[in-house]
Structure formats: C-alpha cells, structure tokens
Motif scaffolding. Structure first.
Motif, mmCIF file in Angstrom:
data_model
loop_
_atom_site.group_PDB
_atom_site.id
_atom_site.type_symbol
_atom_site.label_atom_id
_atom_site.label_comp_id
_atom_site.label_asym_id
_atom_site.label_seq_id
_atom_site.Cartn_x
_atom_site.Cartn_y
_atom_site.Cartn_z
ATOM 1 N N ARG A 76 10.190 10.868 -46.405
ATOM 2 C CA ARG A 76 10.843 11.832 -47.309
ATOM 3 C C ARG A 76 10.912 11.294 -48.734
ATOM 4 N NH1 ARG A 76 12.541 15.851 -44.235
ATOM 5 N NH2 ARG A 76 13.113 15.469 -42.050
ATOM 6 N N GLN A 77 11.087 10.010 -48.879
ATOM 7 C CA GLN A 77 11.128 9.421 -50.222
ATOM 8 C C GLN A 77 9.744 9.396 -50.864
ATOM 9 O OE1 GLN A 77 12.949 5.589 -49.696
ATOM 10 N NE2 GLN A 77 14.991 6.444 -49.228
ATOM 11 N N SER A 78 8.712 9.149 -50.075
ATOM 12 C CA SER A 78 7.360 9.032 -50.608
ATOM 13 C C SER A 78 6.670 10.382 -50.785
ATOM 14 C CB SER A 78 6.505 8.147 -49.692
ATOM 15 O OG SER A 78 7.046 6.858 -49.562
ATOM 16 N N PHE A 79 7.013 11.336 -49.923
ATOM 17 C CA PHE A 79 6.344 12.647 -49.959
ATOM 18 C C PHE A 79 7.382 13.769 -49.826
ATOM 19 C CE2 PHE A 79 3.508 9.488 -48.130
ATOM 20 C CZ PHE A 79 2.386 9.604 -48.949
ATOM 21 N N PRO A 80 8.271 13.899 -50.806
ATOM 22 C CA PRO A 80 9.344 14.895 -50.709
ATOM 23 C C PRO A 80 8.842 16.336 -50.676
ATOM 24 C CG PRO A 80 9.238 13.979 -52.923
ATOM 25 C CD PRO A 80 8.329 13.145 -52.075
ATOM 26 N N GLU A 81 7.612 16.548 -51.117
ATOM 27 C CA GLU A 81 7.081 17.913 -51.160
ATOM 28 C C GLU A 81 6.495 18.363 -49.825
ATOM 29 O OE1 GLU A 81 3.624 15.211 -51.755
ATOM 30 O OE2 GLU A 81 5.734 15.247 -52.377
ATOM 31 N N ILE A 82 6.368 17.453 -48.865
ATOM 32 C CA ILE A 82 5.757 17.780 -47.573
ATOM 33 C C ILE A 82 6.845 17.941 -46.510
ATOM 34 C CG2 ILE A 82 4.172 17.043 -45.768
ATOM 35 C CD1 ILE A 82 2.652 15.435 -47.822
ATOM 36 N N HIS A 105 7.199 5.400 -25.505
ATOM 37 C CA HIS A 105 8.366 5.996 -26.162
ATOM 38 C C HIS A 105 8.210 5.767 -27.657
ATOM 39 C CE1 HIS A 105 13.019 6.465 -26.326
ATOM 40 N NE2 HIS A 105 12.414 7.632 -26.280
ATOM 41 N N LEU A 106 7.930 6.839 -28.398
ATOM 42 C CA LEU A 106 7.512 6.695 -29.786
ATOM 43 C C LEU A 106 8.235 7.646 -30.732
ATOM 44 C CD1 LEU A 106 3.650 6.615 -29.167
ATOM 45 C CD2 LEU A 106 5.103 4.646 -29.669
ATOM 46 N N ALA A 107 8.341 7.207 -31.975
ATOM 47 C CA ALA A 107 8.706 8.110 -33.062
ATOM 48 C C ALA A 107 7.404 8.738 -33.550
ATOM 49 C CB ALA A 107 9.382 7.336 -34.192
ATOM 50 N N VAL A 108 7.382 10.057 -33.643
ATOM 51 C CA VAL A 108 6.159 10.771 -34.024
ATOM 52 C C VAL A 108 6.450 11.653 -35.232
ATOM 53 C CG1 VAL A 108 4.406 12.435 -33.295
ATOM 54 C CG2 VAL A 108 5.295 10.764 -31.664
ATOM 55 N N LEU A 109 5.588 11.559 -36.218
ATOM 56 C CA LEU A 109 5.687 12.389 -37.420
ATOM 57 C C LEU A 109 4.328 13.051 -37.625
ATOM 58 C CD1 LEU A 109 7.295 11.483 -40.821
ATOM 59 C CD2 LEU A 109 5.049 12.556 -40.745
ATOM 60 N N SER A 110 4.324 14.378 -37.730
ATOM 61 C CA SER A 110 3.069 15.104 -37.872
ATOM 62 C C SER A 110 3.227 16.202 -38.911
ATOM 63 C CB SER A 110 2.659 15.702 -36.516
ATOM 64 O OG SER A 110 1.403 16.334 -36.601
ATOM 65 N N PHE A 111 2.179 16.390 -39.730
ATOM 66 C CA PHE A 111 2.225 17.405 -40.786
ATOM 67 C C PHE A 111 0.800 17.810 -41.161
ATOM 68 C CE2 PHE A 111 2.055 13.217 -42.633
ATOM 69 C CZ PHE A 111 1.123 13.336 -43.656
ATOM 70 N N PRO A 112 0.624 18.999 -41.729
ATOM 71 C CA PRO A 112 -0.711 19.423 -42.161
ATOM 72 C C PRO A 112 -1.189 18.571 -43.331
ATOM 73 C CG PRO A 112 0.796 21.295 -41.986
ATOM 74 C CD PRO A 112 1.630 20.054 -41.916
#
Length: 240
Positions: free
Chosen positions: A185-191, A133-140
C-alpha cells in the motif's frame, strides 16, 4: 518460480439467499479480530485488512460497524478457532476452518457433512501437510519485477511471484501478511488488490470426474450450510 496460483477456497455464494450467511461469517470474524487485538483498525492491521476484504465482498458498513462496536463491550461471545481436515471424493484433500462457541457441536456438524457426502474426516495434520500456508497478494498488472523489487527493499520475505494472464501474484509466509500489505500500500497506493489474504495453497491438485464431481459439490453445499464454518480450502479441480 511460479505456483500456477488458483485460489481454491470455497467461498460462500453471494446470492440473496446466502447474504445473511456471508454477513454472519464476517460479523463473527471481525468481532474476534477486534476482540483479540484492539477495536481500532488503524492500530490493528489485521482488522483493517479484514474490513477491506469484507467491503470487497460487499458486506454493508452497518454489519462491520456493529461487529466492532460489539467487540468494545465487556464480555460477549467466546469464539475459538477450530480446524478440521479430511478426504473428499476422488481423493481430494480438504481443510475446514471454523469459529465456534461450542467445539462439540461443531465437530459433530462437520463430521456429519463428510459422512453424508461419503467422505471421511481425518486426524489433525493428516491433510494440512499437503498445503502451503501463505500470504497471497494478487492484482491486475504486468509489473512483477517492479513490485518484487519494492517488496524486497521494504524487507518483505517474498517466497514467489508470478505474472500470468495480466495478473501479478505474490506469495509470502503467512507471518509476513501485515508487512506485505503495508509495504504494498505504501509503494503502490494507486493499485487496489483483488486478493489480499492468508490462505492455503495446495502443493498439487486432483481433477475430479463423474460421480466424484457431484459428491464433492454436495460436500461443499453441506459445509456451506454449517453455521460455524468460515472457510473451506481444497485441492480439487472441477470440470468447466
């Protein structure tokens, strides 16, 4: 490192015929999230993330607003979460998450779905132990080292990170979801994340063949038509 992540969550199809089901699903989830916390997304990180997820799935603003306004009222529906576990065709493992105002109706409906697909509903805990059971964050992207460093500096307990096929995916305990979301979101607001959710990731997968494929697809269709079902997680791999 590396979980070879594929989000094996059976999502409701975004066809014209299924839009009302999709809207109903998010309307119920938003209502419960706002009712159990505060109906202001700025003061309720879980609600804020759910709103953003609904928008990514093209849920109209009026559906979102209506659910939150409804949660501000006195009384209303009393939905409770229910989780069912079972075994599908080919030895596949399945988790079914529901929101219900009538548990007796819901378990009957879910059991009937499994029975009609020659599958079996299991006892609580019989399947979930085979998933994380995980929190998952994925982006290009390909900046996995940079992202991992930023998350660790922010105090996020990242369990794993992978970079494959131009995509970065981070895994953290489910309890770290809000911390992971806010720090990113604080570290990479543009992504803009393509996946940002709490989910079940199978520890191993099962490849289906022959009649098991059609049986599994039938089970998914039956569960999709069940009004109380919110999400279905599984470890099945179907042929292309």
């Amino acid at each position: 490192m590396g979980r070879s992540f594929e989000n094996r969550k059976h999502s409701i199809a975004k066809t014209a015929a299924q839009k009302s089901k999709l809207y109903s699903k998010y309307g119920k989830q938003l209502y419960v999230c706002a009712k159990n916390g505060v109906p202001d997304p700025e003061g309720n990180p879980s609600l804020k993330n759910l709103i953003e997820k609904a928008k990514r799935e093209q849920v109209p603003a009026h559906v979102i607003d209506k659910a939150i306004e409804k949660a501000k009222g006195v009384g209303g529906e009393d939905y409770t979460p229910s989780r069912y576990e079972g075994y599908g065709p080919g030895g596949s493992s399945i988790i079914v998450d529901c929101l219900t105002d009538n548990p007796n109706r819901t378990i009957t409906d879910v059991r009937n779905c499994f029975t009609r697909a020659n599958s079996k509903l299991g006892a609580s805990g019989s399947v979930v132990c085979f998933f994380d059971h995980l929190a998952v964050l994925s982006f290009p992207g390909e900046n996995d080292d940079e992202v991992l460093e930023a998350m660790l500096e922010a105090g996020v307990d990242v369990e794993d990170v992978e970079c494959e096929n131009g995509r970065v995916t981070l895994f953290a305990p489910a309890s770290e979801f809000n911390n992971l979301s806010q720090a990113f979101r604080q570290s990479f607001p543009e992504i803009e994340p393509e996946v940002l959710e709490i989910t079940f990731v199978a520890q191993s997968n099962v490849t289906l063949e022959g009649d098991d494929v059609s049986g599994f697809e039938k089970l998914m269709e039956l569960l999709e038509d069940c009004g109380d079902v919110q999400d279905v997680y599984h470890n099945a791999i179907l042929p292309d």
